[in-house]
Write an enzyme that holds these catalytic residues in place. Structure first.
Site, PDB file in Angstrom:
ATOM      1  N   TYR A 122      -7.373 -13.907  93.738  1.00 47.25           N
ATOM      2  CA  TYR A 122      -5.889 -14.524  94.142  1.00 47.25           C
ATOM      3  C   TYR A 122      -5.320 -15.085  92.699  1.00 47.25           C
ATOM      4  CZ  TYR A 122      -7.289 -14.958  98.737  1.00 47.25           C
ATOM      5  OH  TYR A 122      -7.758 -14.797 100.220  1.00 47.25           O
ATOM      6  N   HIS A 173     -18.930 -11.460 101.416  1.00 47.67           N
ATOM      7  CA  HIS A 173     -18.554 -12.146 100.067  1.00 47.67           C
ATOM      8  C   HIS A 173     -19.108 -13.597 100.097  1.00 47.67           C
ATOM      9  CE1 HIS A 173     -15.227  -9.134  98.778  1.00 47.67           C
ATOM     10  NE2 HIS A 173     -16.392  -8.430  99.005  1.00 47.67           N
ATOM     11  N   TYR A 181     -11.646 -22.504 103.152  1.00 43.81           N
ATOM     12  CA  TYR A 181     -11.735 -20.932 102.833  1.00 43.81           C
ATOM     13  C   TYR A 181     -12.350 -20.256 103.856  1.00 43.81           C
ATOM     14  CZ  TYR A 181     -10.722 -16.336 101.041  1.00 43.81           C
ATOM     15  OH  TYR A 181     -10.497 -14.991 100.893  1.00 43.81           O
ATOM     16  N   PRO A 188      -0.244 -15.672 104.996  1.00 44.23           N
ATOM     17  CA  PRO A 188      -1.607 -14.926 104.752  1.00 44.23           C
ATOM     18  C   PRO A 188      -2.288 -15.612 103.662  1.00 44.23           C
ATOM     19  CG  PRO A 188      -0.072 -13.151 104.113  1.00 44.23           C
ATOM     20  CD  PRO A 188       0.588 -14.394 104.804  1.00 44.23           C
ATOM     21  N   LYS A 229      -5.985 -16.916 107.005  1.00 45.03           N
ATOM     22  CA  LYS A 229      -6.376 -17.542 108.447  1.00 45.03           C
ATOM     23  C   LYS A 229      -5.877 -17.106 109.555  1.00 45.03           C
ATOM     24  CE  LYS A 229      -8.862 -21.000 106.563  1.00 45.03           C
ATOM     25  NZ  LYS A 229      -9.858 -19.932 106.085  1.00 45.03           N
TER      26      LYS A 229
HETATM   27  C1  LIG Z   1       2.091  -7.545 108.689  1.00 39.25           C
HETATM   28  C2  LIG Z   1       0.823  -8.557 108.922  1.00 39.25           C
HETATM   29  C3  LIG Z   1       0.035  -8.574 108.104  1.00 39.25           C
HETATM   30  C4  LIG Z   1      -1.104  -9.718 108.373  1.00 39.25           C
HETATM   31  N1  LIG Z   1      -2.025  -9.913 107.073  1.00 39.25           N
HETATM   32  C5  LIG Z   1      -2.790 -10.717 107.529  1.00 39.25           C
HETATM   33  C6  LIG Z   1      -4.011 -11.095 106.490  1.00 39.25           C
HETATM   34  O1  LIG Z   1      -4.069 -10.373 105.465  1.00 39.25           O
HETATM   35  N2  LIG Z   1      -4.762 -11.894 106.708  1.00 39.25           N
HETATM   36  C7  LIG Z   1      -4.654 -12.850 108.095  1.00 39.25           C
HETATM   37  O2  LIG Z   1      -5.891 -13.584 108.174  1.00 39.25           O
HETATM   38  N3  LIG Z   1      -3.842 -12.561 108.980  1.00 39.25           N
HETATM   39  C8  LIG Z   1      -2.994 -11.565 108.551  1.00 39.25           C
HETATM   40  N4  LIG Z   1      -2.105 -11.464 109.338  1.00 39.25           N
HETATM   41  C9  LIG Z   1      -2.121 -12.121 110.797  1.00 39.25           C
HETATM   42  C10 LIG Z   1      -3.094 -11.702 112.111  1.00 39.25           C
HETATM   43  O3  LIG Z   1      -2.746 -10.147 111.813  1.00 39.25           O
HETATM   44  C11 LIG Z   1      -2.768 -11.829 112.901  1.00 39.25           C
HETATM   45  O4  LIG Z   1      -2.962 -13.706 113.024  1.00 39.25           O
HETATM   46  C12 LIG Z   1      -3.639 -11.559 114.321  1.00 39.25           C
HETATM   47  O5  LIG Z   1      -2.923 -10.029 114.559  1.00 39.25           O
HETATM   48  C13 LIG Z   1      -3.233 -12.199 115.662  1.00 39.25           C
HETATM   49  O6  LIG Z   1      -3.737 -11.594 116.558  1.00 39.25           O
HETATM   50  P1  LIG Z   1      -3.277 -11.982 118.136  1.00 39.25           P
HETATM   51  O7  LIG Z   1      -4.091 -10.860 118.951  1.00 39.25           O
HETATM   52  O8  LIG Z   1      -2.863 -13.369 118.445  1.00 39.25           O
HETATM   53  O9  LIG Z   1      -1.705 -11.253 117.862  1.00 39.25           O
HETATM   54  P2  LIG Z   1      -1.271  -9.652 117.599  1.00 39.25           P
HETATM   55  O10 LIG Z   1      -2.206  -8.930 116.713  1.00 39.25           O
HETATM   56  O11 LIG Z   1       0.029  -9.576 117.216  1.00 39.25           O
HETATM   57  O12 LIG Z   1      -1.397  -8.874 119.012  1.00 39.25           O
HETATM   58  C14 LIG Z   1      -0.520  -9.180 120.077  1.00 39.25           C
HETATM   59  C15 LIG Z   1      -0.512  -7.950 121.142  1.00 39.25           C
HETATM   60  O13 LIG Z   1       0.528  -8.385 122.245  1.00 39.25           O
HETATM   61  C16 LIG Z   1       1.075  -7.191 122.373  1.00 39.25           C
HETATM   62  N5  LIG Z   1       2.481  -7.435 123.010  1.00 39.25           N
HETATM   63  C17 LIG Z   1       3.598  -7.921 122.487  1.00 39.25           C
HETATM   64  N6  LIG Z   1       4.341  -8.388 123.155  1.00 39.25           N
HETATM   65  C18 LIG Z   1       3.958  -8.075 124.735  1.00 39.25           C
HETATM   66  C19 LIG Z   1       4.495  -8.125 125.843  1.00 39.25           C
HETATM   67  N7  LIG Z   1       5.931  -8.583 126.026  1.00 39.25           N
HETATM   68  N8  LIG Z   1       3.892  -7.465 126.878  1.00 39.25           N
HETATM   69  C20 LIG Z   1       2.380  -7.084 126.731  1.00 39.25           C
HETATM   70  N9  LIG Z   1       2.064  -7.039 125.472  1.00 39.25           N
HETATM   71  C21 LIG Z   1       2.716  -7.624 124.210  1.00 39.25           C
HETATM   72  C22 LIG Z   1       1.403  -6.433 121.080  1.00 39.25           C
HETATM   73  O14 LIG Z   1       1.629  -5.008 121.091  1.00 39.25           O
HETATM   74  C23 LIG Z   1      -0.061  -6.723 120.444  1.00 39.25           C
HETATM   75  O15 LIG Z   1      -0.874  -5.674 120.727  1.00 39.25           O
HETATM   76  C24 LIG Z   1      -1.069 -10.528 109.155  1.00 39.25           C
HETATM   77  C25 LIG Z   1      -0.298 -10.282 110.146  1.00 39.25           C
HETATM   78  C26 LIG Z   1       1.129  -9.191 110.114  1.00 39.25           C
HETATM   79  C27 LIG Z   1       2.012  -9.038 111.013  1.00 39.25           C
END
Ligand SMILES: Cc1cc2nc3c(=O)[nH]c(=O)nc-3n(C[C@H](O)[C@H](O)[C@H](O)COP(=O)(O)OP(=O)(O)OC[C@H]3O[C@@H](n4cnc5c(N)ncnc54)[C@H](O)[C@@H]3O)c2cc1C
Length: 398
Positions: A205, A76, A389, A297, A301
């Protein structure tokens, strides 16, 4: 009986942060073991982010997992801001010297990373329970956990806490070490996924007196749309018909007229929060991604910030293992936080500008519209939106 396993970097969590860090380190010849609480299907079932900054796109290519994204992702060059019954275009490419964003779902990023990890034979313990980090201030930290009825101890040099907002890594740091900064917003986003063609080629948006709306997509045939709802709202109270009517009412008339509706294949409400902890490390434990920070969101980011933490820790660990530069480890948190706070600011600003708050009266609504009008009417304004952005640059590790 406890079985002992050894690795160089123990990673808690197989979300995008943990899997991407694991893949980059594995490719560089640094051994990793990932310990994840859920099973792979559960991890893949979470519908989340979809806008990838160029930094993340390049990092995925560097990790050797960019091929399907490059084939199927949608590049995009811009997006639309809708307010006061009209749309204004933000030309990301033109305003940033050629930078763009990639539309490719977090689920697909995760799937590509999982497949690459399975293919290269690096070890992952899924469905692990009672994961606990130990000896974080010593030279030989370790994790303990249970898996398949067995108790395991994972000895390592460093622990990467990639376990999200509710994970164990941040909670294992003693009280008083971390400072928390938080803002919880009095609303959430109701999102639906539908197999319908996107209403526009780019994201829209929308600021509206009924509340914020976002028209987004995952592919040329799959859409992701959101409307702002009150924090107390329940997803069961939102039929598809109610959702589509509400979305249409918040869009400029000519956009609403061409919106194609259809049955939802997923519907959920996400709360909105800004959250940061300082510092992002404690001894040999490093926090990455949602374990250390959350953004609403609105600025797209969350996933992208996780990627910049991964890039920072990966490049530091490369220098530690290859050049003995253990002095760099102490800089991890400060380097990450400089970029994180700027993304927190942009996400907070976009949220404040586009949503309806409980105290938004007619004057505040006019102020939002005027601020939007001012920003989109000035090249400096459009450029400042665009450069944030597409994502601010990653700091070099020297
Ligand atoms: C509903 C929702 C919608 C979102 N929409 C957007 C969006 O539109 N745009 C955007 O940029 N961001 C969005 N986000 C944010 C984005 O998805 C996250 O920033 C991203 O997933 C971060 O990745 P991560 O690997 O740090 O954490 P996560 O994706 O949360 O992964 C963490 C992992 O650790 C595991 N875990 C947790 N606790 C334990 C434990 N005690 N022991 C072992 N494993 C564990 C979990 O099961 C998971 O698999 C959204 C988040 C949510 C919750």
């Amino acid at each position: 009986m406890t079985r002992t396993v050894k690795t160089q970097v123990a990673i808690i969590g197989a979300g995008p942060s943990g899997l991407l860090l694991g893949q980059l380190l594995h490719n560089a010849g640094i051994d990793t073991v990932i310990v994840e609480r859920q099973d792979p299907d559960y991890v893949l079932g979470r519908i989340r982010a979809g806008v990838l900054e160029q930094g993340l796109v390049e990092l995925l290519r560097e990790a050797g997992v960019g091929a399907r994204m490059d084939r199927e992702g949608l590049v995009h060059d811009g997006f639309e801001l809708a307010f006061d019954g009209r749309c204004a275009h933000i030309d990301l490419k033109g305003l940033t010297g050629g930078k763009t964003v990639m539309i490719y779902g977090q689920t697909e990023v995760t799937r590509d990373l999982m497949e690459a990890r399975a293919h290269c034979g690096a070890q992952t313990f899924y469905s692990a329970s009672n994961v606990q980090p130990h000896e974080l201030q010593g030279e030989q930290p370790y994790l303990t956990f249970e898996h398949d009825g067995e108790t395991l101890r994972l000895d390592c040099d460093y622990i990467a806490g990639c376990d999200g907002f509710h994970g164990v890594a941040r909670q294992s740091i003693p009280a008083g070490v971390l400072k928390e900064f938080e803002r919880v917003y009095p609303f959430g986003w109701l999102g639906i996924l539908a197999d319908t063609p996107p209403v526009a080629d780019e994201l829209i948006y929308a600021n509206h007196e009924r509340g914020f709306a976002l028209c987004s997509m995952r592919s040329p045939t799959r859409t992701r749309y959101y409307v702002q709802v009150g924090a107390e709202e329940k997803v069961e109270d939102w039929s598809d018909e109610r959702f589509w009517n509400e979305l249409k009412s918040r869009l400029p008339a000519e956009v609403a007229a061409r919106l194609v509706t259809g049955p939802s294949i997923e519907k959920s409400i996400a709360p909105l929060r800004s959250f940061v902890v300082e510092p992002m490390q404690y001894g040999r434990l490093f926090l990455l991604g949602d374990a250390a920070h959350i953004v609403p969101p609105t600025g797209a980011k969350g996933l992208n910030l996780a990627a910049s933490d991964v890039s920072t820790l990966y490049r530091i660990l490369l220098k530690v293992y290859r050049e003995g530069r253990s002095d760099l480890l102490e800089q991890y948190s400060a380097i990450c936080l400089r970029r994180i706070w700027k993304a927190e600011r942009f996400s907070w600003w976009m949220t404040s500008l586009l949503h309806r708050f409980p105290d938004t009266d007619a004057f505040s609504q006019r102020m939002q519209q005027t601020e939007l009008d001012y920003f989109v009417g000035s090249e400096a304004g459009r450029r400042t939106i665009a450069e944030n952005y597409v994502g601010l640059p990653y700091e070099p590790i020297e």
